[in-house]
Design a protein around this motif. Sequence first.
Motif, PDB file in Angstrom:
ATOM      1  N   LEU A   1       1.600 -10.369  11.964  1.00 25.25           N
ATOM      2  CA  LEU A   1       0.726 -11.171  11.111  1.00 25.25           C
ATOM      3  C   LEU A   1       0.607 -10.627   9.689  1.00 25.25           C
ATOM      4  N   ILE A   2       0.938  -9.352   9.482  1.00 23.63           N
ATOM      5  CA  ILE A   2       0.721  -8.768   8.148  1.00 23.63           C
ATOM      6  C   ILE A   2       2.001  -8.453   7.393  1.00 23.63           C
ATOM      7  N   VAL A   3       3.168  -8.564   8.029  1.00 20.14           N
ATOM      8  CA  VAL A   3       4.397  -8.181   7.326  1.00 20.14           C
ATOM      9  C   VAL A   3       4.832  -9.226   6.298  1.00 20.14           C
ATOM     10  N   ALA A   4       4.428 -10.476   6.467  1.00 18.09           N
ATOM     11  CA  ALA A   4       4.856 -11.511   5.521  1.00 18.09           C
ATOM     12  C   ALA A   4       4.305 -11.222   4.131  1.00 18.09           C
ATOM     13  N   ILE A   5       5.120 -11.543   3.113  1.00 20.33           N
ATOM     14  CA  ILE A   5       4.684 -11.310   1.742  1.00 20.33           C
ATOM     15  C   ILE A   5       3.500 -12.209   1.422  1.00 20.33           C
ATOM     16  N   GLY A   6       2.534 -11.653   0.775  1.00 15.55           N
ATOM     17  CA  GLY A   6       1.336 -12.390   0.386  1.00 15.55           C
ATOM     18  C   GLY A   6       0.664 -11.659  -0.744  1.00 15.55           C
ATOM     19  N   ALA A   7      -0.478 -12.164  -1.160  1.00 13.18           N
ATOM     20  CA  ALA A   7      -1.178 -11.576  -2.299  1.00 13.18           C
ATOM     21  C   ALA A   7      -1.514 -10.104  -2.052  1.00 13.18           C
ATOM     22  N   GLN A   8      -2.019  -9.812  -0.863  1.00 14.87           N
ATOM     23  CA  GLN A   8      -2.436  -8.443  -0.546  1.00 14.87           C
ATOM     24  C   GLN A   8      -1.246  -7.494  -0.518  1.00 14.87           C
ATOM     25  N   ASN A   9      -0.186  -7.881   0.189  1.00 12.29           N
ATOM     26  CA  ASN A   9       0.987  -7.015   0.292  1.00 12.29           C
ATOM     27  C   ASN A   9       1.662  -6.824  -1.061  1.00 12.29           C
ATOM     28  N   ALA A  10       1.722  -7.897  -1.853  1.00 13.95           N
ATOM     29  CA  ALA A  10       2.330  -7.806  -3.177  1.00 13.95           C
ATOM     30  C   ALA A  10       1.557  -6.831  -4.063  1.00 13.95           C
ATOM     31  N   PHE A  11       0.237  -6.868  -3.956  1.00 15.96           N
ATOM     32  CA  PHE A  11      -0.581  -5.969  -4.764  1.00 15.96           C
ATOM     33  C   PHE A  11      -0.396  -4.518  -4.326  1.00 15.96           C
ATOM     34  N   VAL A  12      -0.339  -4.292  -3.019  1.00 18.14           N
ATOM     35  CA  VAL A  12      -0.118  -2.940  -2.502  1.00 18.14           C
ATOM     36  C   VAL A  12       1.237  -2.406  -2.970  1.00 18.14           C
ATOM     37  N   LEU A  13       2.267  -3.258  -2.907  1.00 19.71           N
ATOM     38  CA  LEU A  13       3.601  -2.857  -3.363  1.00 19.71           C
ATOM     39  C   LEU A  13       3.576  -2.496  -4.846  1.00 19.71           C
ATOM     40  N   ARG A  14       2.900  -3.310  -5.626  1.00 22.40           N
ATOM     41  CA  ARG A  14       2.801  -3.070  -7.067  1.00 22.40           C
ATOM     42  C   ARG A  14       2.120  -1.727  -7.361  1.00 22.40           C
ATOM     43  N   GLN A  15       1.025  -1.468  -6.665  1.00 20.42           N
ATOM     44  CA  GLN A  15       0.320  -0.186  -6.871  1.00 20.42           C
ATOM     45  C   GLN A  15       1.169   0.992  -6.427  1.00 20.42           C
ATOM     46  N   GLY A  16       1.906   0.809  -5.336  1.00 22.14           N
ATOM     47  CA  GLY A  16       2.770   1.880  -4.861  1.00 22.14           C
ATOM     48  C   GLY A  16       3.881   2.196  -5.843  1.00 22.14           C
ATOM     49  N   LEU A  17       4.448   1.157  -6.443  1.00 26.99           N
ATOM     50  CA  LEU A  17       5.500   1.366  -7.432  1.00 26.99           C
ATOM     51  C   LEU A  17       4.975   2.095  -8.661  1.00 26.99           C
ATOM     52  N   ARG A  18       3.760   1.762  -9.062  1.00 27.18           N
ATOM     53  CA  ARG A  18       3.172   2.394 -10.243  1.00 27.18           C
ATOM     54  C   ARG A  18       2.503   3.733  -9.934  1.00 27.18           C
ATOM     55  N   ARG A  19       2.312   4.015  -8.652  1.00 28.49           N
ATOM     56  CA  ARG A  19       1.599   5.224  -8.212  1.00 28.49           C
ATOM     57  C   ARG A  19       0.188   5.269  -8.799  1.00 28.49           C
ATOM     58  N   GLU A  20      -0.461   4.120  -8.790  1.00 26.65           N
ATOM     59  CA  GLU A  20      -1.815   4.004  -9.323  1.00 26.65           C
ATOM     60  C   GLU A  20      -2.803   3.725  -8.190  1.00 26.65           C
ATOM     61  N   HIS A  21      -3.696   4.652  -7.924  1.00 20.04           N
ATOM     62  CA  HIS A  21      -4.766   4.466  -6.932  1.00 20.04           C
ATOM     63  C   HIS A  21      -4.208   4.032  -5.571  1.00 20.04           C
ATOM     64  N   VAL A  22      -3.084   4.608  -5.165  1.00 23.65           N
ATOM     65  CA  VAL A  22      -2.425   4.153  -3.935  1.00 23.65           C
ATOM     66  C   VAL A  22      -3.298   4.380  -2.708  1.00 23.65           C
ATOM     67  N   PHE A  23      -3.834   5.587  -2.566  1.00 24.64           N
ATOM     68  CA  PHE A  23      -4.619   5.879  -1.364  1.00 24.64           C
ATOM     69  C   PHE A  23      -5.851   4.977  -1.234  1.00 24.64           C
ATOM     70  N   PRO A  24      -6.673   4.806  -2.284  1.00 25.49           N
ATOM     71  CA  PRO A  24      -7.821   3.904  -2.146  1.00 25.49           C
ATOM     72  C   PRO A  24      -7.411   2.472  -1.812  1.00 25.49           C
TER      73      PRO A  24
END
Length: 200
Positions: free
Chosen positions: A14-37
């Motif tokens: 249910l959560i692997v499909a691309i969506g707003a939440q996953n896209a945002f997490v990916l974006r933060q991970g790429l930028r290394r900005e506030h990843v853990f929170p």
Amino acid sequence: MFAFGSGFLLGLSLIVAIGAQNAFVLRQGLRREHVFPVVLTCALSDAVLIAAGVSGFGALMTTFPEIENIARWGGAAFLAVYGMKSLWSALKSQSALTPADGPPPSLMQTFLVVLACTWLNPHVYLDTVVLLGSVSTQYDGARISFAAGAMTASFGFFFALGYGAALLRPLFARPAAWRLLDLVIGATMIALAASLVARS
């Protein structure tokens, strides 16, 4: 263990499909900005919603569809605005792994966006609360194990997505790749917003 495994597999699907939440997490991970929170907020939010579904909140949502309607319109508005922002960034930005203008968003700004991506998305209520809640009724006496499996899948996925995004950093060191990601994120969010409005 069977209930745990079933919950894990269903929760993951249910959560692997691309969506707003996953896209945002990916974006933060790429930028290394506030990843853990960010990943922790997503995973804990899912855990709360899963617990609500397994404990019977899904039946309450079915009885009071107004809850879904409020989430649908709020989510559509948020997704449309954030999608347009991403499209604008794709058109204007010449940078790679940094925002187009100014310093990176603060922790509070990032926290508010991830909460909106999670709690203003009606799909998360339909999938996590209603669907998981309904399926959990098949595991009478093992609902806690089923819920634990789904929560484990959520934690594993979000942490893998947030921290695994670092593997893609060489690709997104090029401005063209970053603009393409912004374009895909923006188009995805606007399409989701349109689908929410169409279902109303």
